[in-house]
Design a protein around this motif. Structure first.
Motif, short mmCIF file in Angstrom:
data_model
loop_
_atom_site.label_atom_id
_atom_site.label_comp_id
_atom_site.label_asym_id
_atom_site.label_seq_id
_atom_site.Cartn_x
_atom_site.Cartn_y
_atom_site.Cartn_z
N TYR A 74 6.34 1.08 -8.97
CA TYR A 74 5.41 2.12 -8.56
C TYR A 74 4.69 2.66 -9.79
CZ TYR A 74 8.74 5.92 -9.82
OH TYR A 74 9.59 6.78 -10.48
N THR B 36 1.10 8.16 8.99
CA THR B 36 1.36 6.73 8.75
C THR B 36 1.71 6.03 10.06
OG1 THR B 36 2.05 7.18 6.48
CG2 THR B 36 2.81 5.11 7.45
N PHE C 256 0.85 -1.19 0.00
CA PHE C 256 0.00 0.00 0.00
C PHE C 256 0.88 1.24 0.00
CE2 PHE C 256 -2.70 3.30 1.88
CZ PHE C 256 -3.83 3.17 1.09
N GLY C 257 0.77 2.05 -1.05
CA GLY C 257 1.58 3.26 -1.18
C GLY C 257 0.88 4.47 -0.60
N THR C 258 1.67 5.44 -0.13
CA THR C 258 1.10 6.60 0.57
C THR C 258 1.35 7.92 -0.14
OG1 THR C 258 3.09 6.81 1.93
CG2 THR C 258 1.33 5.44 2.80
N SER D 76 -8.01 5.73 -1.55
CA SER D 76 -8.59 6.21 -0.29
C SER D 76 -9.98 5.62 -0.09
CB SER D 76 -8.64 7.75 -0.29
OG SER D 76 -9.24 8.21 -1.48
N CYS E 120 -6.29 5.98 5.83
CA CYS E 120 -6.14 5.01 4.73
C CYS E 120 -5.17 3.89 5.06
CB CYS E 120 -5.69 5.72 3.46
SG CYS E 120 -6.88 6.92 2.85
N SER F 287 6.32 4.18 2.30
CA SER F 287 6.29 5.58 2.69
C SER F 287 7.56 6.27 2.19
CB SER F 287 6.17 5.67 4.22
OG SER F 287 6.05 7.02 4.62
N LYS G 230 -2.59 2.33 -4.32
CA LYS G 230 -3.03 3.36 -3.38
C LYS G 230 -4.46 3.73 -3.70
CE LYS G 230 -3.22 7.77 -3.53
NZ LYS G 230 -2.91 9.11 -4.00
#
Length: 300
Positions: free
Chosen positions: A189, A53, A16-18, A251, A29, A43, A249
């Motif tokens: 990514y 985070t 899970f990317g932020t 929300s 999230c 992160s 990612k």
């Protein structure tokens, strides 16, 4: 998650990317992602949301050794008015990030890009941070073959991982093969960059280079309809079948859950080849910033 959903370094294949989350969004999230079953959180210092985070990691209440946490050093970049980090700065930066993340260590620490002329000094510091136990693994992001070879030429240990933009329009064929030969784990990514919906909220930059995606969107739409899966899952699965960890990612809680499950279908060799044919060697993730991070490197 079973071991088959992790790679040779023990990194869960779906993370899970932020990026582009505020601290407040990250707090919600990242917690939602952990509760949905994610065990890999990505992160970076440059995302400016590690406090949120960290709060999410605490709130979710998952055992520390079950979650693989990656963060990154922003190396500094003069054109953006950001001072280049020295060896000592690099050590101090991770210690500060650990405070924000409320962690004793991260699982992976990366240099975010080869922007700095001090990148070998920064890499030395990463090696020291690993010795100190402040990170279990060390890696880089946005490094091409030449930048990886600088590390070898300096007689230093190669990164354990390299996180790069990777999707059918930017398939990084030579770099992927080089990393495979050297045992450097690939992490993707911007896997969803070919989608029409990618980064289309105001200020996210998704409209830049949007015109190069037309053919891929036709192919993805046909394939996803035929396979009865969302296009996002198709792109994530393509990356994973190429041996990459993939980051997602969202929300939206239901989409967070959906993107985690890319293990219940596979893409045929024929369809993989069709997606591979879309390659334009075109990086688009940083295009809104007016640069390709792989091509920006101060001479050492």
């Amino acid at each position: 998650m079973s071991h088959t959903t992790r790679n040779s370094l023990g990194i869960p294949l779906v993370g899970f990317g932020t990026y582009q989350l505020t601290n407040e969004q990250a707090e919600v999230c990242v917690r939602d992602a952990l509760l949905a079953g994610f065990r890999h959180i990505d992160s970076a210092q440059g995302y400016n949301n590690e406090v949120g985070t960290g709060k999410a990691l605490q709130a979710a209440g998952i055992a520390r050794d079950e979650v693989f946490v990656t963060t990154k050093l922003f190396p500094g970049y003069a054109p953006w008015g950001s001072a280049e980090k020295t060896y000592d700065d690099t050590i101090a930066t991770l210690k500060h990030q650990l405070t924000e993340l409320q962690l004793d260590y991260v699982d992976m620490y990366m240099i975010h890009a080869p922007f700095s002329s001090l990148r070998l000094e920064q890499w030395h510091a990463c090696m020291e941070l690993k010795k100190l136990g402040l990170t279990k693994h060390i890696g880089v992001a946005n490094y091409n073959v030449a930048r990886l070879e600088e590390i070898t030429d300096a007689g230093l240990a190669l990164p354990e991982a390299n996180q790069i933009e990777f999707h059918p329009l930017c398939a990084q064929v030579e770099l992927t093969e080089y990393m495979r030969q050297k045992g450097i784990v690939p992490i993707a990514y911007s896997s969803l960059a070919p989608l029409a919906s990618w980064r289309m909220e105001d200020g996210q930059g998704g409209e830049v280079l949007a015109e190069i995606k037309a053919e891929s969107q036709v192919v993805l739409s046909e394939m996803a309809t035929r396979m009865n899966v969302p296009q996002a899952k198709l792109l994530l699965r393509w990356g994973m079948q190429h041996g990459y960890c993939v980051l997602t990612k969202s929300s939206k809680p239901e989409r967070i859950r959906d993107n985690l499950n890319i293990f219940d279908f596979s893409i045929s060799d024929q369809d993989m080849a069709r997606l591979d044919q879309l390659n334009q060697n075109q990086a688009i993730a940083w295009a809104a910033n007016g640069l390709n991070p792989m091509e920006v490197a101060d001479p050492l």
